[in-house]
Design a protein around this motif. Structure first.
Motif, PDB file in Angstrom:
ATOM      1  N   VAL A 203       0.823  -1.208   0.000  1.00 30.69           N
ATOM      2  CA  VAL A 203       0.000   0.000   0.000  1.00 30.69           C
ATOM      3  C   VAL A 203       0.857   1.259   0.000  1.00 30.69           C
ATOM      4  O   VAL A 203       0.533   2.247  -0.654  1.00 30.69           O
ATOM      5  CB  VAL A 203      -0.942  -0.004   1.224  1.00 30.69           C
ATOM      6  CG1 VAL A 203      -1.673   1.327   1.350  1.00 30.69           C
ATOM      7  CG2 VAL A 203      -1.946  -1.140   1.121  1.00 30.69           C
ATOM      8  N   ARG A 204       1.980   1.220   0.712  1.00 29.65           N
ATOM      9  CA  ARG A 204       2.765   2.439   0.923  1.00 29.65           C
ATOM     10  C   ARG A 204       3.949   2.595  -0.027  1.00 29.65           C
ATOM     11  O   ARG A 204       4.340   3.723  -0.340  1.00 29.65           O
ATOM     12  CB  ARG A 204       3.285   2.463   2.366  1.00 29.65           C
ATOM     13  CG  ARG A 204       2.181   2.502   3.411  1.00 29.65           C
ATOM     14  CD  ARG A 204       2.774   2.339   4.802  1.00 29.65           C
ATOM     15  NE  ARG A 204       1.725   2.283   5.827  1.00 29.65           N
ATOM     16  CZ  ARG A 204       1.940   1.948   7.093  1.00 29.65           C
ATOM     17  NH1 ARG A 204       3.166   1.645   7.491  1.00 29.65           N
ATOM     18  NH2 ARG A 204       0.936   1.919   7.951  1.00 29.65           N
ATOM     19  N   ASP A 205       4.562   1.496  -0.439  1.00 34.85           N
ATOM     20  CA  ASP A 205       5.751   1.580  -1.285  1.00 34.85           C
ATOM     21  C   ASP A 205       5.332   1.763  -2.743  1.00 34.85           C
ATOM     22  O   ASP A 205       4.695   0.871  -3.320  1.00 34.85           O
ATOM     23  CB  ASP A 205       6.579   0.301  -1.139  1.00 34.85           C
ATOM     24  CG  ASP A 205       7.866   0.372  -1.928  1.00 34.85           C
ATOM     25  OD1 ASP A 205       8.859   0.876  -1.387  1.00 34.85           O
ATOM     26  OD2 ASP A 205       7.871  -0.074  -3.097  1.00 34.85           O
ATOM     27  N   PRO A 206       5.648   2.894  -3.369  1.00 36.30           N
ATOM     28  CA  PRO A 206       5.115   3.179  -4.707  1.00 36.30           C
ATOM     29  C   PRO A 206       5.394   2.113  -5.772  1.00 36.30           C
ATOM     30  O   PRO A 206       4.467   1.703  -6.471  1.00 36.30           O
ATOM     31  CB  PRO A 206       5.750   4.526  -5.051  1.00 36.30           C
ATOM     32  CG  PRO A 206       5.939   5.181  -3.724  1.00 36.30           C
ATOM     33  CD  PRO A 206       6.342   4.061  -2.796  1.00 36.30           C
ATOM     34  N   PRO A 207       6.641   1.639  -5.928  1.00 36.27           N
ATOM     35  CA  PRO A 207       6.843   0.624  -6.980  1.00 36.27           C
ATOM     36  C   PRO A 207       6.084  -0.671  -6.711  1.00 36.27           C
ATOM     37  O   PRO A 207       5.449  -1.225  -7.613  1.00 36.27           O
ATOM     38  CB  PRO A 207       8.366   0.400  -6.956  1.00 36.27           C
ATOM     39  CG  PRO A 207       8.929   1.618  -6.342  1.00 36.27           C
ATOM     40  CD  PRO A 207       7.915   2.063  -5.342  1.00 36.27           C
ATOM     41  N   LEU A 208       6.141  -1.151  -5.462  1.00 37.44           N
ATOM     42  CA  LEU A 208       5.415  -2.383  -5.135  1.00 37.44           C
ATOM     43  C   LEU A 208       3.912  -2.168  -5.236  1.00 37.44           C
ATOM     44  O   LEU A 208       3.174  -3.057  -5.676  1.00 37.44           O
ATOM     45  CB  LEU A 208       5.775  -2.847  -3.721  1.00 37.44           C
ATOM     46  CG  LEU A 208       7.123  -3.558  -3.563  1.00 37.44           C
ATOM     47  CD1 LEU A 208       7.398  -3.844  -2.093  1.00 37.44           C
ATOM     48  CD2 LEU A 208       7.151  -4.842  -4.373  1.00 37.44           C
ATOM     49  N   ARG A 209       3.459  -1.007  -4.827  1.00 36.31           N
ATOM     50  CA  ARG A 209       2.036  -0.672  -4.923  1.00 36.31           C
ATOM     51  C   ARG A 209       1.583  -0.693  -6.374  1.00 36.31           C
ATOM     52  O   ARG A 209       0.541  -1.275  -6.715  1.00 36.31           O
ATOM     53  CB  ARG A 209       1.824   0.718  -4.302  1.00 36.31           C
ATOM     54  CG  ARG A 209       0.398   1.220  -4.286  1.00 36.31           C
ATOM     55  CD  ARG A 209       0.343   2.534  -3.528  1.00 36.31           C
ATOM     56  NE  ARG A 209       1.100   3.583  -4.192  1.00 36.31           N
ATOM     57  CZ  ARG A 209       1.511   4.699  -3.595  1.00 36.31           C
ATOM     58  NH1 ARG A 209       1.251   4.903  -2.319  1.00 36.31           N
ATOM     59  NH2 ARG A 209       2.189   5.612  -4.273  1.00 36.31           N
TER      60      ARG A 209
END
Length: 398
Positions: A203-209
């Motif tokens: 939810v918080r980490d842009p690439p993983l999100r």
């Protein structure tokens, strides 16, 4: 080392894909109930969604990783064997419980196994390794059901499931040949907060999100394709298209994965490879309603598959690159379960909207890919600095 890993991956994934066919055939053979066969498939699949966070969190903390992974894979294989022996001979709830217990191991057959590549290979080899791992998924998806059907026809469904279970067990034993040393620092106690660590990252980490939710929304459309293919077969009055169109897409995906393994591109920014391939998949599928016959439609499905192969390889690369070592396995298992959930939702929605017609549904599936690509780009806002770092500078747990 990659060869050893791929041997494990192919054995257990062939068993997993083939078991979905074998248990249905076995249930019909012994109980004359297709409903019970469907319940067995659900028992093998549904628990994995619930178990993924816990299994992944434990895998990220357990000290003896080879023993842990091997035990789960062997348990899965013996679970399939037990189902083969019990169907029609003991009560249905007991058989479903055994199948459900085996299903809890599924996260380690898919994302959990893939997460080990980051510890088995140097960073420079990972892009090609993830592409070949995607090939193992493609091969299992194509050959697993065919193998199960052939074995069931020649030796009987019970023996077919026993053979598949033996294959998974053999794959589990081969894990001991992988150079996975004990985790430094010993086993860490699992706290309640650890179960949500990967979810917070997604939810918080842009690439993983971006990777997770874009691929999930895209899978909402892909999950609807089996239903769409049945409708297209009726539209073209071509019975082979019901399964043939999905086979064409699977073969295209295999081709795309092999091409990406031969010459990976976009490995520096895998999230953008995923976004680009989602657009391309949508464009390919959007051509299908214009096809005048099933052969032309198969060409559109094959082209879409060629896009999903690199997409999946880039997704695996991105998960490994951006997930911290302490939550890597959990990110893989949770990400895989999210995709499975979206795919199941897509199948359910397509089943309920069959009256819309095959053309409208194909456009909806194509639209899902485009929406997913746009969503992925939007979710990259605030991308962290580590996403711009070359692979050699990032912490990959080596």
């Amino acid at each position: 080392m990659l060869i050893r890993y791929l041997q494990v991956a192919l054995l257990v994934r062939l068993a997993s894909e083939g078991a979905r066919v074998a248990v249905v055939v076995l249930a019909v053979d012994r109980t004359r109930s297709t409903g019970f066969g469907g319940a067995l498939v659900a028992a093998l699949l549904v628990p994995s969604v619930v178990a993924a966070p816990l299994v992944g969190a434990v895998a990220d903390r357990v000290r003896r990783r080879r023993l842990f992974h091997a035990s789960f894979l062997v348990f899965y294989g013996t679970g399939l064997g037990a189902v083969a022996m019990l169907v029609g001979r003991v009560s249905a709830p007991v058989v479903l419980a055994v199948a459900g217990a085996a299903g809890c191991c599924t996260p380690l057959l898919t994302g959990g196994l893939t997460s080990l590549l980051g510890d088995l290979l140097p960073p420079t080899a990972l892009s090609r390794a993830f592409s070949l791992d995607a090939v193992s998924y493609n091969l299992a998806g194509i050959a697993g059901p065919a193998l199960a059907a052939a074995l069931a026809a020649s030796t009987g469904p019970a023996r077919a499931l026993l053979v598949l279970g033996a294959g998974a067990t053999g794959g589990g034993l081969l894990v001991f040949a992988l150079p996975l040393g004990p985790r430094a620092g010993g086993t860490h106690a699992l706290r309640p907060a650890d179960l949500g660590a990967a979810a917070a990252l997604l939810v918080r980490d842009p690439p993983l999100r971006s990777l997770t939710w874009a691929s999930g929304v895209g899978q909402l459309g892909i999950g609807a394709l089996p239903v769409v293919c049945v409708l297209l077969a009726a539209r073209y009055q071509t019975p082979w298209a019901a399964g043939g169109l999905m086979t064409a897409m699977a073969l295209g995906s295999l081709t795309g994965s092999l091409a990406y393994a031969w010459r990976p591109w976009g490995s520096r920014r895998p999230e953008w490879t995923v976004i680009t391939m989602l657009f391309a998949t949508g464009a390919a599928l959007a051509s299908v309603p214009c096809a005048r016959n099933a052969a032309a439609a198969a060409g559109g499905f094959a082209l879409a598959g060629c896009c999903t192969g690199p997409l999946f390889a880039a997704l695996l690369t991105g998960r490994d690159r951006y997930a911290p070592p302490t939550t890597r396995t959990q990110v893989f298992t949770l990400g895989a379960s999210i995709k499975s959930t979206f795919a199941a939702g897509g199948a359910a929605l397509a089943g309920g909207w069959q009256s819309a017609g095959s053309g409208s549904l194909v456009f909806a599936v194509a639209g899902c890919q485009v929406v997913a690509a746009v969503l992925g780009a939007l979710l990259l806002k605030g991308r962290q600095a580590k996403a711009d770092c070359p692979p050699s500078e990032m912490s990959t747990g080596h």
